[in-house]
Design a protein around this motif. Sequence first.
Motif, PDB file in Angstrom:
ATOM      1  N   ARG A  73     -18.132 -57.665 -77.014  1.00 12.36           N
ATOM      2  CA  ARG A  73     -17.773 -57.135 -78.334  1.00 12.36           C
ATOM      3  C   ARG A  73     -16.576 -57.871 -78.899  1.00 12.36           C
ATOM      4  O   ARG A  73     -16.573 -58.278 -80.066  1.00 12.36           O
ATOM      5  CB  ARG A  73     -17.457 -55.633 -78.227  1.00 12.36           C
ATOM      6  N   ARG A  74     -15.580 -58.085 -78.094  1.00 15.19           N
ATOM      7  CA  ARG A  74     -14.334 -58.655 -78.598  1.00 15.19           C
ATOM      8  C   ARG A  74     -14.442 -60.141 -78.932  1.00 15.19           C
ATOM      9  O   ARG A  74     -13.591 -60.674 -79.645  1.00 15.19           O
ATOM     10  CB  ARG A  74     -13.195 -58.396 -77.612  1.00 15.19           C
ATOM     11  N   CYS A  75     -15.488 -60.801 -78.437  1.00 16.28           N
ATOM     12  CA  CYS A  75     -15.689 -62.193 -78.864  1.00 16.28           C
ATOM     13  C   CYS A  75     -16.818 -62.291 -79.886  1.00 16.28           C
ATOM     14  O   CYS A  75     -17.302 -63.387 -80.187  1.00 16.28           O
ATOM     15  CB  CYS A  75     -15.931 -63.118 -77.673  1.00 16.28           C
ATOM     16  N   ARG A  78     -12.886 -65.215 -73.840  1.00 13.67           N
ATOM     17  CA  ARG A  78     -13.763 -64.076 -73.562  1.00 13.67           C
ATOM     18  C   ARG A  78     -15.234 -64.505 -73.525  1.00 13.67           C
ATOM     19  O   ARG A  78     -16.013 -63.969 -72.741  1.00 13.67           O
ATOM     20  CB  ARG A  78     -13.550 -62.977 -74.602  1.00 13.67           C
ATOM     21  N   GLY A  79     -15.586 -65.469 -74.361  1.00  9.88           N
ATOM     22  CA  GLY A  79     -16.950 -65.982 -74.316  1.00  9.88           C
ATOM     23  C   GLY A  79     -17.257 -66.595 -72.960  1.00  9.88           C
ATOM     24  O   GLY A  79     -18.334 -66.373 -72.397  1.00  9.88           O
ATOM     25  N   ARG A  80     -16.313 -67.353 -72.443  1.00  4.20           N
ATOM     26  CA  ARG A  80     -16.487 -67.940 -71.103  1.00  4.20           C
ATOM     27  C   ARG A  80     -16.557 -66.848 -70.041  1.00  4.20           C
ATOM     28  O   ARG A  80     -17.410 -66.873 -69.154  1.00  4.20           O
ATOM     29  CB  ARG A  80     -15.339 -68.903 -70.804  1.00  4.20           C
ATOM     30  N   ALA A  81     -15.662 -65.870 -70.139  1.00  7.16           N
ATOM     31  CA  ALA A  81     -15.655 -64.776 -69.171  1.00  7.16           C
ATOM     32  C   ALA A  81     -16.986 -64.023 -69.193  1.00  7.16           C
ATOM     33  O   ALA A  81     -17.549 -63.694 -68.136  1.00  7.16           O
ATOM     34  CB  ALA A  81     -14.498 -63.825 -69.452  1.00  7.16           C
ATOM     35  N   ASN A  99     -19.740 -50.835 -85.591  1.00  3.96           N
ATOM     36  CA  ASN A  99     -18.803 -51.140 -86.678  1.00  3.96           C
ATOM     37  C   ASN A  99     -18.329 -52.593 -86.668  1.00  3.96           C
ATOM     38  O   ASN A  99     -17.482 -52.970 -87.480  1.00  3.96           O
ATOM     39  CB  ASN A  99     -17.593 -50.208 -86.593  1.00  3.96           C
ATOM     40  N   ARG A 100     -18.849 -53.386 -85.732  1.00  3.63           N
ATOM     41  CA  ARG A 100     -18.471 -54.791 -85.590  1.00  3.63           C
ATOM     42  C   ARG A 100     -16.959 -54.958 -85.453  1.00  3.63           C
ATOM     43  O   ARG A 100     -16.324 -55.842 -86.046  1.00  3.63           O
ATOM     44  CB  ARG A 100     -19.032 -55.623 -86.757  1.00  3.63           C
ATOM     45  N   ASP A 101     -16.414 -54.093 -84.646  1.00  6.03           N
ATOM     46  CA  ASP A 101     -14.975 -54.065 -84.374  1.00  6.03           C
ATOM     47  C   ASP A 101     -14.688 -55.000 -83.201  1.00  6.03           C
ATOM     48  O   ASP A 101     -15.274 -54.861 -82.132  1.00  6.03           O
ATOM     49  CB  ASP A 101     -14.574 -52.620 -84.039  1.00  6.03           C
ATOM     50  N   THR A 102     -13.767 -55.941 -83.377  1.00  9.73           N
ATOM     51  CA  THR A 102     -13.409 -56.861 -82.297  1.00  9.73           C
ATOM     52  C   THR A 102     -11.984 -56.636 -81.786  1.00  9.73           C
ATOM     53  O   THR A 102     -11.454 -57.445 -81.028  1.00  9.73           O
ATOM     54  CB  THR A 102     -13.527 -58.328 -82.773  1.00  9.73           C
TER      55      THR A 102
END
Length: 239
Positions: free
Chosen positions: A168-170, A135-138, A205-208
């Motif tokens: 957010r997810r990464c 996801r970071g790459r994306a 909420n720092r939800d990943t």
Amino acid sequence: MTVTAPEKHTCALCGKKSPQEVIYSTNTFGRPDLDLRPSEMMRSTMSTWVLRCPHCGYCAPSIEEAVEGAAQLVKGDRYRKLRNKRSYPILARDFLCWSLLAENAGKDLDAAWAALYAAWVLDDHENARGAAECRGRAADLFLQARKKRRNPCRRTGESELLITDVLRRCGRFDEARELCEKALLRVPAGMMEKVLLFEWKLIRNRDTERHTVDEALSCWRKPPSPAREGTPGDDGGVS
């Protein structure tokens, strides 16, 4: 109903034939995840979204077409190392190989989507660290494409929602929040605003974790237009 069938395809790089599973039709029931991963039955067809030549290792949506620079890159150490990354399942490696080839050919959006698809595969294999890396790459590739005024989606706010959710997810919360708040200032009132407000609360909420558009809409209650004040209110527009 999903319909697939094996077909013989000739690799554009090595000229050899191989059987490839090709999708003819599928469908979806329900809205997608916040990162636009579709619901079933399309959700389970990812193995047909990228093909791999078993002879030379060329990976692409169609191995019968060679992207610019593919012949040289496929023979290189970086590509071979990625092909042999045993900590990732084969399908994730296939998507990442295509992502590398697409990026090398100047196809930023294709490269970004392929990296995100790899993350979805890793989600299914419960490899959270690998999924975050993909996801970071994306995210980097999507943001790179946006600088060139190329967006992954057409509808107002949808590109921002996609990239915000990927960030957010990464765990890149500051970037996600900035992009989400900018999007909230420009989208009209309606469904997209509701989903972005839900996304904003997840970031706060720092939800990943994975969340869906249906989830966002079902728990939403109308706030006093906090986005029009510049920053979402403390309740984030959701309950």
